[in-house]
Scaffold this motif. Structure first.
Motif, PDB file in Angstrom:
ATOM      1  N   TRP A 111       0.832  -1.193   0.000  1.00 31.99           N
ATOM      2  CA  TRP A 111       0.000   0.000   0.000  1.00 31.99           C
ATOM      3  C   TRP A 111       0.868   1.245   0.000  1.00 31.99           C
ATOM      4  O   TRP A 111       1.985   1.194   0.492  1.00 31.99           O
ATOM      5  CB  TRP A 111      -0.910  -0.007   1.244  1.00 31.99           C
ATOM      6  CG  TRP A 111      -1.846  -1.169   1.260  1.00 31.99           C
ATOM      7  CD1 TRP A 111      -1.658  -2.355   1.901  1.00 31.99           C
ATOM      8  CD2 TRP A 111      -3.103  -1.274   0.587  1.00 31.99           C
ATOM      9  NE1 TRP A 111      -2.720  -3.196   1.674  1.00 31.99           N
ATOM     10  CE2 TRP A 111      -3.623  -2.551   0.872  1.00 31.99           C
ATOM     11  CE3 TRP A 111      -3.833  -0.411  -0.232  1.00 31.99           C
ATOM     12  CZ2 TRP A 111      -4.849  -2.988   0.368  1.00 31.99           C
ATOM     13  CZ3 TRP A 111      -5.055  -0.840  -0.726  1.00 31.99           C
ATOM     14  CH2 TRP A 111      -5.554  -2.113  -0.421  1.00 31.99           C
ATOM     15  N   ARG A 135      -5.559   4.759  -2.931  1.00 32.05           N
ATOM     16  CA  ARG A 135      -6.149   4.203  -1.709  1.00 32.05           C
ATOM     17  C   ARG A 135      -5.017   3.872  -0.757  1.00 32.05           C
ATOM     18  O   ARG A 135      -4.099   3.118  -1.106  1.00 32.05           O
ATOM     19  CB  ARG A 135      -6.947   2.943  -2.054  1.00 32.05           C
ATOM     20  CG  ARG A 135      -7.769   2.353  -0.929  1.00 32.05           C
ATOM     21  CD  ARG A 135      -8.431   1.087  -1.429  1.00 32.05           C
ATOM     22  NE  ARG A 135      -9.398   0.557  -0.484  1.00 32.05           N
ATOM     23  CZ  ARG A 135      -9.962  -0.644  -0.578  1.00 32.05           C
ATOM     24  NH1 ARG A 135      -9.608  -1.440  -1.579  1.00 32.05           N
ATOM     25  NH2 ARG A 135     -10.830  -1.053   0.305  1.00 32.05           N
ATOM     26  N   GLN A 140      -9.878   1.700   3.368  1.00 33.90           N
ATOM     27  CA  GLN A 140      -9.886   3.149   3.218  1.00 33.90           C
ATOM     28  C   GLN A 140     -10.517   3.537   1.885  1.00 33.90           C
ATOM     29  O   GLN A 140     -10.501   2.759   0.934  1.00 33.90           O
ATOM     30  CB  GLN A 140      -8.457   3.695   3.296  1.00 33.90           C
ATOM     31  CG  GLN A 140      -7.798   3.510   4.652  1.00 33.90           C
ATOM     32  CD  GLN A 140      -8.576   4.210   5.748  1.00 33.90           C
ATOM     33  OE1 GLN A 140      -8.849   5.413   5.665  1.00 33.90           O
ATOM     34  NE2 GLN A 140      -8.940   3.450   6.782  1.00 33.90           N
ATOM     35  N   TRP A 142     -11.134   5.251  -1.812  1.00 34.64           N
ATOM     36  CA  TRP A 142     -10.373   5.709  -2.957  1.00 34.64           C
ATOM     37  C   TRP A 142     -10.568   7.214  -3.098  1.00 34.64           C
ATOM     38  O   TRP A 142     -11.696   7.702  -3.027  1.00 34.64           O
ATOM     39  CB  TRP A 142     -10.857   5.027  -4.235  1.00 34.64           C
ATOM     40  CG  TRP A 142     -10.481   3.583  -4.361  1.00 34.64           C
ATOM     41  CD1 TRP A 142     -11.269   2.501  -4.094  1.00 34.64           C
ATOM     42  CD2 TRP A 142      -9.222   3.068  -4.802  1.00 34.64           C
ATOM     43  NE1 TRP A 142     -10.578   1.338  -4.344  1.00 34.64           N
ATOM     44  CE2 TRP A 142      -9.316   1.647  -4.788  1.00 34.64           C
ATOM     45  CE3 TRP A 142      -8.027   3.663  -5.215  1.00 34.64           C
ATOM     46  CZ2 TRP A 142      -8.268   0.828  -5.160  1.00 34.64           C
ATOM     47  CZ3 TRP A 142      -6.975   2.836  -5.591  1.00 34.64           C
ATOM     48  CH2 TRP A 142      -7.092   1.443  -5.564  1.00 34.64           C
TER      49      TRP A 142
END
Length: 322
Positions: A111, A135, A140, A142
């Motif tokens: 991530w 993201r 969480q 976008w």
């Protein structure tokens, strides 16, 4: 019921379904597509819906639900200024609409993850928008962090892997003329007067901008000083996708400040939106801070090619009077 749905959970990014059953593939460790295409389409639709809702009433606080980074910062400031001057909203608002949308989805490990929506809009005739959505972690939302408006004929062809996915490039260690992670700093240095002609092609965002600054730096009423700084880290981190010609399209941001000092007795004329973002009292000087959202094609190293700007969107984010 589809067997994939039987395995979906809050932390699941992708699934592999061998005969023995369901196995979760975690996005933080495996090289997986950043998003499913149907989810990317929903993200784009939600982006339009939220933009239309907040744009109609100039709701600066609401834009953060779908935007961040360079795009979110400039849009928040713009909406805040418009709301200050038009508290009843925009009576002439025209809803944003997308059509002929395509999605550039790379495989990624870890991530954050990102994808790019390449779409026609009702705001740009003869051009397409390239919207970068990022993201930060599983679960969480976008958020769009970059936007480029590119003439349809100039949208580059993108490289694809054997399964049709876009090819993401890192911030360093690539075979490009300039590393994606260095591009913002090189651009700031170039605008500051350094001879970086070996990196950037001549054009409105480079040679013409620099010469225009020189021509207007001093006149009978004022002296203007410029300062340029790179934008990096977090949602300002550049995004690079390999193009079919062996180069890349890189999205990045940069900070630009100008300070105009006026002669004694000169009557300043400041537009309403700038006034709405201004702190202090403008008596003899005005400092403007802009954020630029940029997309450039970068060729491979070793040739005669240069980085070419396809889009540069600049927004005022703050002002100070003294």
């Amino acid at each position: 019921m589809n067997r994939r749905r039987l395995c979906l959970g809050a932390a699941v990014i992708a699934l592999v379904l061998p005969l023995a059953g369901c196995v979760t593939v975690h996005g933080e460790r495996a090289n997986v597509p950043s998003v499913r295409e149907d989810e990317a389409a929903r993200v784009l639709a939600n982006f339009a819906a939220v933009n239309n809702r907040v744009g109609k009433v100039y709701d600066a606080g609401g834009i953060g639900a779908v935007e961040a980074g360079a795009l979110g910062t400039t849009d928040e400031a713009g909406l805040r200024a418009k709301h200050a001057n038009h508290p009843d909203g925009n009576a002439d608002f025209r809803p944003l609409a997308f059509s002929d949308s395509r999605y550039l989805i790379p495989r990624q490990v870890g991530w954050p993850k990102y994808f790019v929506a390449d779409t026609a809009t009702n705001r740009a005739t003869g051009a397409r928008w390239l919207l970068v959505f990022r993201r930060s972690a599983a679960g969480q939302p976008w958020k769009a962090v970059y936007v480029a408006s590119v003439a349809t004929a100039d949208v580059p062809k993108f490289a694809r892997d054997k399964d049709g996915y876009a090819v993401a490039l890192g911030l360093s260690g690539t075979d490009l003329l300039v590393q994606p992670g260095q591009l913002s700093a090189d651009y700031a240095t170039y605008l500051g007067g350094s001879d970086a002609g070996t990196v950037f092609a001549a054009g409105p965002a480079t040679s013409q901008l620099r010469s225009g600054r020189s021509a207007h730096a001093q006149n009978a009423n004022s002296v203007t000083q410029y300062a340029d700084q790179p934008a990096a880290g977090g949602d300002f981190t550049p995004v690079a996708l390999r193009t079919a010609d062996g180069g890349a399209l890189v999205f990045f941001a940069s900070h630009h400040q100008s300070r105009a000092t006026f002669r004694a007795g000169y009557k300043l004329a400041i537009d309403a939106d700038t006034k709405a973002l201004m702190t202090g009292t403008p008596r003899t000087s005005v400092t403007l801070s802009h954020l630029a959202d940029e997309a450039v094609t970068v060729p491979p190293a070793g040739g005669s090619g240069r980085a070419v700007f396809l889009s540069r969107v600049v927004g005022l984010v703050s002002a100070r009077g003294e």
